[in-house]
Write a protein that holds these residues in place. Structure first.
Motif, PDB file in Angstrom:
ATOM      1  N   SER A 175      15.012 -50.875 -59.727  1.00  0.00           N
ATOM      2  CA  SER A 175      13.668 -51.274 -59.308  1.00  0.00           C
ATOM      3  C   SER A 175      13.705 -52.484 -58.377  1.00  0.00           C
ATOM      4  CB  SER A 175      12.773 -51.535 -60.511  1.00  0.00           C
ATOM      5  OG  SER A 175      13.301 -52.577 -61.302  1.00  0.00           O
ATOM      6  N   ALA A 176      14.596 -53.427 -58.612  1.00  0.00           N
ATOM      7  CA  ALA A 176      14.695 -54.591 -57.727  1.00  0.00           C
ATOM      8  C   ALA A 176      15.112 -54.143 -56.322  1.00  0.00           C
ATOM      9  CB  ALA A 176      15.685 -55.603 -58.279  1.00  0.00           C
ATOM     10  N   MET A 177      16.065 -53.210 -56.257  1.00  0.00           N
ATOM     11  CA  MET A 177      16.527 -52.714 -54.959  1.00  0.00           C
ATOM     12  C   MET A 177      15.426 -51.928 -54.256  1.00  0.00           C
ATOM     13  SD  MET A 177      18.908 -52.649 -52.851  1.00  0.00           S
ATOM     14  CE  MET A 177      18.325 -52.029 -51.313  1.00  0.00           C
ATOM     15  N   ILE A 178      14.697 -51.120 -55.010  1.00  0.00           N
ATOM     16  CA  ILE A 178      13.603 -50.351 -54.419  1.00  0.00           C
ATOM     17  C   ILE A 178      12.562 -51.298 -53.841  1.00  0.00           C
ATOM     18  CG2 ILE A 178      11.663 -48.801 -54.933  1.00  0.00           C
ATOM     19  CD1 ILE A 178      13.508 -47.449 -57.016  1.00  0.00           C
ATOM     20  N   ASN A 179      12.191 -52.330 -54.613  1.00  0.00           N
ATOM     21  CA  ASN A 179      11.206 -53.305 -54.123  1.00  0.00           C
ATOM     22  C   ASN A 179      11.710 -54.029 -52.881  1.00  0.00           C
ATOM     23  OD1 ASN A 179       9.319 -52.710 -56.087  1.00  0.00           O
ATOM     24  ND2 ASN A 179      10.119 -54.230 -57.509  1.00  0.00           N
ATOM     25  N   ALA A 180      12.988 -54.410 -52.890  1.00  0.00           N
ATOM     26  CA  ALA A 180      13.554 -55.093 -51.720  1.00  0.00           C
ATOM     27  C   ALA A 180      13.548 -54.165 -50.507  1.00  0.00           C
ATOM     28  CB  ALA A 180      14.973 -55.570 -52.021  1.00  0.00           C
ATOM     29  N   ALA A 181      13.860 -52.888 -50.726  1.00  0.00           N
ATOM     30  CA  ALA A 181      13.872 -51.913 -49.629  1.00  0.00           C
ATOM     31  C   ALA A 181      12.465 -51.710 -49.070  1.00  0.00           C
ATOM     32  CB  ALA A 181      14.452 -50.583 -50.111  1.00  0.00           C
ATOM     33  N   ILE A 182      11.489 -51.585 -49.945  1.00  0.00           N
ATOM     34  CA  ILE A 182      10.108 -51.409 -49.501  1.00  0.00           C
ATOM     35  C   ILE A 182       9.650 -52.644 -48.723  1.00  0.00           C
ATOM     36  CG2 ILE A 182       7.707 -51.105 -50.257  1.00  0.00           C
ATOM     37  CD1 ILE A 182       9.523 -48.598 -50.564  1.00  0.00           C
ATOM     38  N   ASP A 183       9.988 -53.835 -49.254  1.00  0.00           N
ATOM     39  CA  ASP A 183       9.646 -55.077 -48.540  1.00  0.00           C
ATOM     40  C   ASP A 183      10.321 -55.137 -47.181  1.00  0.00           C
ATOM     41  OD1 ASP A 183       8.077 -55.886 -50.649  1.00  0.00           O
ATOM     42  OD2 ASP A 183       9.560 -57.288 -51.469  1.00  0.00           O
ATOM     43  N   ALA A 184      11.493 -54.522 -47.077  1.00  0.00           N
ATOM     44  CA  ALA A 184      12.232 -54.506 -45.812  1.00  0.00           C
ATOM     45  C   ALA A 184      11.674 -53.473 -44.837  1.00  0.00           C
ATOM     46  CB  ALA A 184      13.715 -54.245 -46.068  1.00  0.00           C
ATOM     47  N   GLY A 185      10.668 -52.699 -45.274  1.00  0.00           N
ATOM     48  CA  GLY A 185      10.026 -51.744 -44.383  1.00  0.00           C
ATOM     49  C   GLY A 185      10.630 -50.356 -44.396  1.00  0.00           C
ATOM     50  N   VAL A 186      11.414 -50.047 -45.428  1.00  0.00           N
ATOM     51  CA  VAL A 186      12.018 -48.720 -45.522  1.00  0.00           C
ATOM     52  C   VAL A 186      10.916 -47.687 -45.733  1.00  0.00           C
ATOM     53  CG1 VAL A 186      13.520 -47.276 -46.946  1.00  0.00           C
ATOM     54  CG2 VAL A 186      14.235 -49.581 -46.302  1.00  0.00           C
ATOM     55  N   SER A 187      10.960 -46.596 -44.958  1.00  0.00           N
ATOM     56  CA  SER A 187       9.927 -45.565 -45.029  1.00  0.00           C
ATOM     57  C   SER A 187      10.141 -44.605 -46.186  1.00  0.00           C
ATOM     58  CB  SER A 187       9.912 -44.753 -43.730  1.00  0.00           C
ATOM     59  OG  SER A 187       9.765 -45.601 -42.625  1.00  0.00           O
ATOM     60  N   ALA A 188      11.391 -44.333 -46.516  1.00  0.00           N
ATOM     61  CA  ALA A 188      11.699 -43.423 -47.628  1.00  0.00           C
ATOM     62  C   ALA A 188      12.924 -43.942 -48.357  1.00  0.00           C
ATOM     63  CB  ALA A 188      11.955 -42.009 -47.114  1.00  0.00           C
ATOM     64  N   TYR A 189      12.849 -43.946 -49.673  1.00  0.00           N
ATOM     65  CA  TYR A 189      13.958 -44.399 -50.516  1.00  0.00           C
ATOM     66  C   TYR A 189      14.364 -43.205 -51.366  1.00  0.00           C
ATOM     67  CZ  TYR A 189      16.638 -47.502 -53.582  1.00  0.00           C
ATOM     68  OH  TYR A 189      17.645 -48.124 -54.274  1.00  0.00           O
TER      69      TYR A 189
END
Length: 195
Positions: free
Chosen positions: A89-103
């Motif tokens: 979940s921490a990585m997903i949140n960091a990725a979303i904050d980084a502007g990742v469109s799909a995880y």
């Protein structure tokens, strides 16, 4: 540019996963695929390639790579899909904050690659529209604040009502072929100079 003309970059050190992605992209009709086996100097390399979409694996992402992802998906304005072997979940949140469109977590199959690319582009476009709408609304709010401030200055300087001040500003804007917000900013600038 059609979907088939997309310049797609795969950033992954894992040759098996890279092969799955490349095969899936080819089957979907995407032929402009570049593979980068390292995230070293990623931002510069992507700028040189002028990628339309980035597919990246971040098994063990570090802060530098995430900061590059923020710059890649933000300033360079391109969709980014991230692949991970495990859900964190921490990585997903960091990725979303980084502007990742799909995880995408686990289960990478070449049959899913086209839908992942389509999803990334769709989500990126949706967020781009939201950013544009937000910028437009913020601009309108800034205009409204400037107009209100300028009305106050005109009211005080001329000892007139709010309606009269607004009418005066509107008349000047019409005569000069400008927006009332431009006139308001000119009034504010002039008032600051005369302090």
């Amino acid at each position: 540019m059609s979907d088939k003309d997309l310049r797609i970059v795969i950033v992954d050190q894992n040759p098996v996963r890279t092969a799955i992605l490349r095969d899936g992209l080819r089957e979907a009709g995407h032929n402009q695929v570049t593979v980068l086996e390292s995230s070293l100097d990623l931002e510069q390399r992507l700028r040189a390639i002028d990628a339309d979409i980035v597919l990246i694996d971040l098994e063990n992402p570090n802060r530098d790579v995430l900061e590059q992802m923020i710059r890649i998906s933000g300033a360079s304005a391109r969709p980014v899909a991230m692949f991970a072997d495990r859900s964190d979940s921490a990585m997903i949140n960091a990725a979303i904050d980084a502007g990742v469109s799909a995880y995408v977590v686990d289960g990478l199959k070449k049959e899913r690659v086209k839908s992942i690319v389509d999803l990334s582009v769709s989500r990126f476009n949706a967020f781009a529209r939201l950013r544009e709408e937000l910028a437009h609304v913020q601009g309108q709010l800034a205009d409204r604040k400037a107009i209100d401030q300028a009305k106050g200055l005109v009211m005080k300087a001329k000892n007139i009502s709010e309606e009269q001040a607004y009418a005066m500003m509107r008349k000047v804007a019409m005569n000069e072929g400008k927006k009332i917000a431009e006139i308001a900013r000119s009034i504010i600038t002039a008032a600051e100079l005369l302090k």
